[in-house]
Design an enzyme around this catalytic site. Structure first.
Site, short mmCIF file in Angstrom:
data_model
loop_
_atom_site.label_atom_id
_atom_site.label_comp_id
_atom_site.label_asym_id
_atom_site.label_seq_id
_atom_site.Cartn_x
_atom_site.Cartn_y
_atom_site.Cartn_z
N LYS A 16 0.83 -1.20 0.00
CA LYS A 16 0.00 0.00 0.00
C LYS A 16 0.87 1.25 0.00
O LYS A 16 2.02 1.23 0.46
CB LYS A 16 -0.95 0.00 1.21
CG LYS A 16 -0.31 0.35 2.57
CD LYS A 16 -0.45 1.81 2.90
CE LYS A 16 0.19 2.29 4.15
NZ LYS A 16 1.52 1.92 4.53
N SER A 139 8.40 -11.66 -1.55
CA SER A 139 7.74 -10.38 -1.79
C SER A 139 8.52 -9.49 -2.76
O SER A 139 9.75 -9.49 -2.77
CB SER A 139 7.58 -9.63 -0.47
OG SER A 139 6.78 -8.47 -0.67
N GLY A 144 10.28 -2.54 5.72
CA GLY A 144 10.63 -1.34 6.48
C GLY A 144 10.59 -0.05 5.69
O GLY A 144 11.16 0.96 6.10
N ALA A 145 9.88 -0.04 4.55
CA ALA A 145 9.83 1.18 3.72
C ALA A 145 8.47 1.86 3.81
O ALA A 145 8.18 2.78 3.06
CB ALA A 145 10.15 0.83 2.26
N GLY A 146 7.61 1.37 4.71
CA GLY A 146 6.28 1.97 4.87
C GLY A 146 5.32 1.60 3.76
O GLY A 146 4.35 2.31 3.49
N LEU A 147 5.57 0.46 3.09
CA LEU A 147 4.74 0.05 1.95
C LEU A 147 3.82 -1.13 2.27
O LEU A 147 3.31 -1.80 1.37
CB LEU A 147 5.64 -0.29 0.75
CG LEU A 147 6.54 0.85 0.26
CD1 LEU A 147 7.47 0.36 -0.83
CD2 LEU A 147 5.71 2.03 -0.23
N GLY A 148 3.64 -1.40 3.56
CA GLY A 148 2.67 -2.44 3.95
C GLY A 148 3.15 -3.85 3.73
O GLY A 148 2.35 -4.77 3.54
N SER A 150 4.54 -6.02 5.82
CA SER A 150 4.15 -6.97 6.87
C SER A 150 2.67 -7.31 6.76
O SER A 150 2.25 -8.45 7.01
CB SER A 150 4.47 -6.40 8.27
OG SER A 150 3.68 -5.27 8.55
N GLU A 197 -0.75 -8.57 12.13
CA GLU A 197 -0.18 -7.23 12.22
C GLU A 197 0.03 -6.81 13.68
O GLU A 197 0.99 -6.12 14.00
CB GLU A 197 -1.11 -6.22 11.53
CG GLU A 197 -0.93 -6.14 10.03
CD GLU A 197 0.27 -5.29 9.66
OE1 GLU A 197 0.12 -4.10 9.37
OE2 GLU A 197 1.39 -5.83 9.68
N ASP A 208 -3.40 -1.00 6.64
CA ASP A 208 -2.55 -1.77 5.72
C ASP A 208 -3.16 -3.13 5.39
O ASP A 208 -3.18 -3.55 4.23
CB ASP A 208 -1.14 -1.96 6.31
CG ASP A 208 -0.34 -0.67 6.35
OD1 ASP A 208 -0.94 0.41 6.17
OD2 ASP A 208 0.88 -0.73 6.56
#
Length: 400
Positions: A16, A139, A144-148, A150, A197, A208
């Site tokens: 996301k 994936s 850890g890049a804020g792109l959802g 996890s 999550e 997310d």
């Protein structure tokens, strides 16, 4: 189901990005989150009898356990397993001890293993026995890049484990390449993905995993998640500046600014809120394959919001550079997520020439950034036949 299951199946879920509303959302304003067509893939096969195996090549996890020992562990900690209840500290401590994970470990491999164990035991406790499965997850999303990333992982796990335990159907018919679950089944997938999550993040917003489950675009405000009616698929460049940042520190900095200068900062938050709402209206008006005239207003929203985010103090020289580089090619960009580095999105109108896109990508990579040409408004969690996956995905999943 049995014949298809024996041949193996794959589940995928999208990442996301936040289009508008970063930081303002913390203060009760609207945020728009959209599904990113970089996906996480899970291959599901029957495991050796009495064995559960999970392999995550991206984070270096390769673990297997016997079903009798997992059953015994489940028996000790199963009292509180509910899809609406947070994992308890006692449960997580017991799982850490079982898996040999240190109490303070927060690396992706440790958290991914913990989430897998929790979801496997919790779902099987509610819907059946611990299944003998062989699961590989890979994936396209950086961690850890804020792109959802996890959440996409948790959504794939929830769908696969619920399917194996018989809680949801296997919607893929013989001869089909992809299929989606019913609305009711998606709601169940989402509620268990949210539990995964919670294991990884403690107190996530739920945005997310909802984007990963339903795809498209969602409006989020003060804890309420509303899917947008219709969302076009838009081409973007996604660029990772690779500059690390602490979301917690950035959020605290914005709060401090608002407390210090309320008369100045609150109107900025109101303006970001208005951009999110105006953008929602535009997106819902756009046809599935929008023509170029829809784009100038979206580009202006990007420009205005990027300036607002700089005013909030979450910009960074790397993001300024990125915006300058794309502007030199006639393209419009803004940060996405926490800021302070991290990622940015660049809109690619349909009349953008391939040469322009290629030149922009080369210039961004020359800055030391990582760049993907992708889409937003992608479909949510999907079931695939293995043969329908692209060669790269198939290669990674079959090597593990």
């Amino acid at each position: 189901m049995v014949a298809m299951w024996e041949r193996g199946l794959a589940v995928s879920a999208p990442g996301k990005v936040i289009v508008h509303g970063e930081h303002a959302v913390v203060h009760g304003k609207v945020a728009l989150a959209v599904a990113l067509d970089l996906r996480t893939f899970l291959r599901l096969r029957p495991g050796a009898e009495g064995q559960v195996r999970v392999c995550l090549p991206g984070v270096g996890v390769q673990r297997s356990w016997n079903t009798p020992e997992l059953r015994a562990l489940r028996g000790r900690i199963a009292a509180d397993f509910e899809d609406s209840k947070s994992p308890s500290l006692e449960q997580l401590d017991a799982l850490r001890e079982f898996a040999g994970i240190a109490a303070e470990a927060s690396a992706p491999d440790s958290l991914a293993t913990l989430a897998f164990l929790y979801m496997c035991l919790a779902i099987s406790a509610k819907y059946g026995d611990v299944p003998s499965v062989d699961i590989v997850v890979w994936s396209e999303l950086p961690t850890g890049a804020g792109l959802g990333s996890s959440a996409a992982y948790a959504v794939c796990l929830a769908a696969a484990l619920l399917m194996v335990c018989g809680a949801i159907s296997c919607p893929l018919q013989e001869g089909e390449s992809t299929a989606r679950w019913t609305e009711e089944e998606l709601t169940l997938i989402n509620s268990w993905a949210f539990q995964g999550e919670r294991v990884i993040h403690g107190n996530p917003s739920g945005v997310d995993n909802a984007v990963g489950t339903w795809g498209g675009a969602l409006r989020y405000q003060a804890g309420k998640i509303t899917p947008l009616r219709r969302v076009p698929t838009l081409r973007i460049l996604l660029t990772n500046t690779k500059v690390p940042r602490s979301t917690k520190v950035l959020v605290a900095g914005v709060k401090e600014k608002i407390l210090k200068f309320p008369a100045i900062m609150n109107p900025v938050l109101d303006s970001i809120d208005a951009i999110s709402q105006e953008c929602q209206s535009v997106l819902e008006e756009m046809p599935a394959n929008p023509s170029p005239e829809y784009y100038p207003v979206l580009e202006e929203f990007f420009d205005i919001n990027q300036h607002h985010l700089n005013v909030l103090g979450v910009g960074h020289p790397s993001l300024d550079r990125l915006c300058q580089v794309t502007a030199s090619h006639g393209l419009h960009s803004k940060l996405t997520g926490a800021g302070g580095g991290g990622c940015a999105i660049t809109l690619l109108p349909p009349d953008t020439s391939p040469l322009t896109v290629e030149a922009a990508k080369q210039d961004l990579c020359a800055c030391g950034f990582e760049c993907w040409e992708t889409k937003i408004g992608a479909p949510g969690v999907t079931l695939h036949s293995l043969s329908s996956l692209n060669t790269q995905v198939l290669h990674v999943l079959s090597q593990s």
